[in-house]
Design a protein around this motif. Sequence first.
Motif, PDB file in Angstrom:
ATOM      1  N   LEU A 174      34.486  39.748  47.017  1.00 49.15           N
ATOM      2  CA  LEU A 174      35.415  39.545  48.289  1.00 49.15           C
ATOM      3  C   LEU A 174      36.549  39.203  47.732  1.00 49.15           C
ATOM      4  CD1 LEU A 174      32.913  38.360  50.817  1.00 49.15           C
ATOM      5  CD2 LEU A 174      34.166  40.502  51.068  1.00 49.15           C
ATOM      6  N   THR A 175      36.933  38.394  46.781  1.00 50.90           N
ATOM      7  CA  THR A 175      38.276  38.013  46.564  1.00 50.90           C
ATOM      8  C   THR A 175      39.219  38.887  46.342  1.00 50.90           C
ATOM      9  OG1 THR A 175      37.895  37.688  44.054  1.00 50.90           O
ATOM     10  CG2 THR A 175      37.534  35.817  45.483  1.00 50.90           C
ATOM     11  N   GLN A 176      38.851  40.267  46.031  1.00 53.14           N
ATOM     12  CA  GLN A 176      39.545  41.352  45.599  1.00 53.14           C
ATOM     13  C   GLN A 176      39.999  41.994  47.053  1.00 53.14           C
ATOM     14  OE1 GLN A 176      38.055  44.155  42.509  1.00 53.14           O
ATOM     15  NE2 GLN A 176      35.917  43.064  42.938  1.00 53.14           N
ATOM     16  N   TYR A 177      39.501  41.337  48.120  1.00 45.46           N
ATOM     17  CA  TYR A 177      40.005  42.018  49.452  1.00 45.46           C
ATOM     18  C   TYR A 177      40.741  40.948  50.221  1.00 45.46           C
ATOM     19  CZ  TYR A 177      36.606  45.741  48.220  1.00 45.46           C
ATOM     20  OH  TYR A 177      36.108  46.743  47.512  1.00 45.46           O
ATOM     21  N   GLY A 178      40.831  39.784  49.749  1.00 52.01           N
ATOM     22  CA  GLY A 178      41.643  38.665  50.278  1.00 52.01           C
ATOM     23  C   GLY A 178      40.840  37.410  50.581  1.00 52.01           C
ATOM     24  N   CYS A 179      39.361  37.366  50.075  1.00 50.88           N
ATOM     25  CA  CYS A 179      38.908  36.185  50.338  1.00 50.88           C
ATOM     26  C   CYS A 179      39.411  35.020  49.567  1.00 50.88           C
ATOM     27  CB  CYS A 179      37.490  36.613  49.972  1.00 50.88           C
ATOM     28  SG  CYS A 179      36.208  34.785  50.076  1.00 50.88           S
ATOM     29  N   ARG A 180      39.478  33.892  49.994  1.00 55.78           N
ATOM     30  CA  ARG A 180      40.254  32.619  49.169  1.00 55.78           C
ATOM     31  C   ARG A 180      39.548  31.976  48.389  1.00 55.78           C
ATOM     32  NH1 ARG A 180      45.010  33.453  47.924  1.00 55.78           N
ATOM     33  NH2 ARG A 180      45.553  31.173  47.945  1.00 55.78           N
ATOM     34  N   GLY A 181      38.141  31.881  48.839  1.00 57.01           N
ATOM     35  CA  GLY A 181      37.356  31.080  47.901  1.00 57.01           C
ATOM     36  C   GLY A 181      35.887  31.242  48.196  1.00 57.01           C
ATOM     37  N   ASN A 182      35.058  30.141  47.665  1.00 59.48           N
ATOM     38  CA  ASN A 182      33.575  30.244  47.529  1.00 59.48           C
ATOM     39  C   ASN A 182      33.034  28.952  47.709  1.00 59.48           C
ATOM     40  OD1 ASN A 182      31.110  31.150  47.549  1.00 59.48           O
ATOM     41  ND2 ASN A 182      30.950  30.991  45.130  1.00 59.48           N
ATOM     42  N   LEU A 196      36.694  28.210  36.786  1.00 60.36           N
ATOM     43  CA  LEU A 196      37.539  29.053  36.099  1.00 60.36           C
ATOM     44  C   LEU A 196      37.450  30.479  36.537  1.00 60.36           C
ATOM     45  CD1 LEU A 196      36.636  27.935  32.468  1.00 60.36           C
ATOM     46  CD2 LEU A 196      39.056  27.796  33.602  1.00 60.36           C
ATOM     47  N   ALA A 197      36.331  31.132  37.012  1.00 62.57           N
ATOM     48  CA  ALA A 197      36.060  32.489  37.517  1.00 62.57           C
ATOM     49  C   ALA A 197      36.642  32.507  38.762  1.00 62.57           C
ATOM     50  CB  ALA A 197      34.623  32.804  37.923  1.00 62.57           C
ATOM     51  N   PHE A 198      36.959  31.730  39.551  1.00 61.14           N
ATOM     52  CA  PHE A 198      37.450  31.683  41.016  1.00 61.14           C
ATOM     53  C   PHE A 198      39.164  31.614  40.856  1.00 61.14           C
ATOM     54  CE2 PHE A 198      33.245  32.237  42.400  1.00 61.14           C
ATOM     55  CZ  PHE A 198      33.414  33.016  43.392  1.00 61.14           C
ATOM     56  N   ALA A 199      39.306  30.734  39.927  1.00 54.49           N
ATOM     57  CA  ALA A 199      40.901  30.308  39.602  1.00 54.49           C
ATOM     58  C   ALA A 199      41.519  31.853  39.078  1.00 54.49           C
ATOM     59  CB  ALA A 199      41.154  29.291  38.669  1.00 54.49           C
ATOM     60  N   ALA A 200      40.854  32.385  38.245  1.00 55.47           N
ATOM     61  CA  ALA A 200      41.141  33.932  37.740  1.00 55.47           C
ATOM     62  C   ALA A 200      41.353  34.701  38.674  1.00 55.47           C
ATOM     63  CB  ALA A 200      40.287  34.142  36.434  1.00 55.47           C
ATOM     64  N   ALA A 201      40.276  34.930  39.416  1.00 52.90           N
ATOM     65  CA  ALA A 201      40.104  35.882  40.645  1.00 52.90           C
ATOM     66  C   ALA A 201      41.448  35.710  41.601  1.00 52.90           C
ATOM     67  CB  ALA A 201      38.953  35.749  41.346  1.00 52.90           C
ATOM     68  N   LEU A 202      41.790  34.540  41.711  1.00 48.64           N
ATOM     69  CA  LEU A 202      42.890  34.433  42.882  1.00 48.64           C
ATOM     70  C   LEU A 202      44.192  34.986  42.078  1.00 48.64           C
ATOM     71  CD1 LEU A 202      41.842  30.908  44.293  1.00 48.64           C
ATOM     72  CD2 LEU A 202      41.864  33.147  45.371  1.00 48.64           C
ATOM     73  N   GLU A 203      44.165  34.781  40.626  1.00 49.43           N
ATOM     74  CA  GLU A 203      45.259  35.457  40.240  1.00 49.43           C
ATOM     75  C   GLU A 203      45.234  36.790  40.033  1.00 49.43           C
ATOM     76  OE1 GLU A 203      48.078  33.722  39.358  1.00 49.43           O
ATOM     77  OE2 GLU A 203      47.313  32.074  40.269  1.00 49.43           O
ATOM     78  N   GLN A 204      44.158  37.588  40.461  1.00 45.39           N
ATOM     79  CA  GLN A 204      43.842  38.923  40.566  1.00 45.39           C
ATOM     80  C   GLN A 204      43.552  39.369  38.882  1.00 45.39           C
ATOM     81  OE1 GLN A 204      43.326  40.857  43.084  1.00 45.39           O
ATOM     82  NE2 GLN A 204      43.611  38.990  43.841  1.00 45.39           N
TER      83      GLN A 204
END
Length: 301
Positions: free
Chosen positions: A204-212, A226-234
């Motif tokens: 969902l982060t790929q579509y604009g979700c900001r976190g989990n 680390l996973a979600f920090a990277a995801a927010l940087e695409q």
Amino acid sequence: MSIDQKKIQEILKGSMVAMVTPMLPNGDIDYPNLADMIDWQIEQGSHCIVAAGTTGESATLSIQEHSELIRFFVAQVAGRVPLIAGTGANNTKEAIQLTQHAKDAGADFVLLVAPYYNKPPQEGLYQHYRLIASSIDIPQILYNVPGRTAVDIDQETVERLANIENIVAIKDATGSIERGKKLIELVGDRLVVLSGDDATALTLTQYGCRGNISVTANIAPKAMSLAFAAALEQDMETARKYHEVVAPLHQDLFIETSPIPVKYALHKMGRIKKGIRLPLVWLDQKYNQKLDEALTKSGLV
């Protein structure tokens, strides 16, 4: 209150741990253990801490315990990361009381689960949230988890609530990627959309979700952060690398009702004592081997 939505988006993001409440074998809250757990979560990189949510066994806390627990979290976190206090209830007056206590204690946000068991209609849900928002001047997060509450906040109701200034975000724990995408399309310009489902959150982060808001982060905070920090940087390649290490846990930590499995896992890791409150009980022994293998594969024991 004046809400800066861009600022809220910068604060509410990443891996947000829905913390367990450590307990002694007799069910009393183990505050020294909790202090250690909070410090460990922050040291490991969790971007935000959620206190007294579903994973924190809020349903079996008295109002006094609930308020004391939130005050303890605020003092121990000490502004190092944002603190979200769970203050939802199926009694609107009680939710207002808990939300006021959280504000007085110094929480940054409150998380308001949909009223459970009494199954209000959509207008009842709207009026419930509207009254809490108008009563307490603190940023508020809607929490939709129909699998546990037996009530679903319709997209149309979320759209109505998104127009209330201090309702700033929604935690969607439906586990549906399509629903999450639609939610982001409908209200993403007014609400921060957060996932409450570890298995689908990264997608969902790929579509604009900001976190989990995560259960798994209780036992694997560094990998999740680390996973979600990277995801927010695409940087999805890096995000998936960290996420794959713990991905099997997203299912195994729900092998019985949460937080039973995650408390077992933390006990197995030597981080908490063997304490949980009735009507929840300790993990059935028939599941021990499966969870032990999952912890070993993830490098946690």
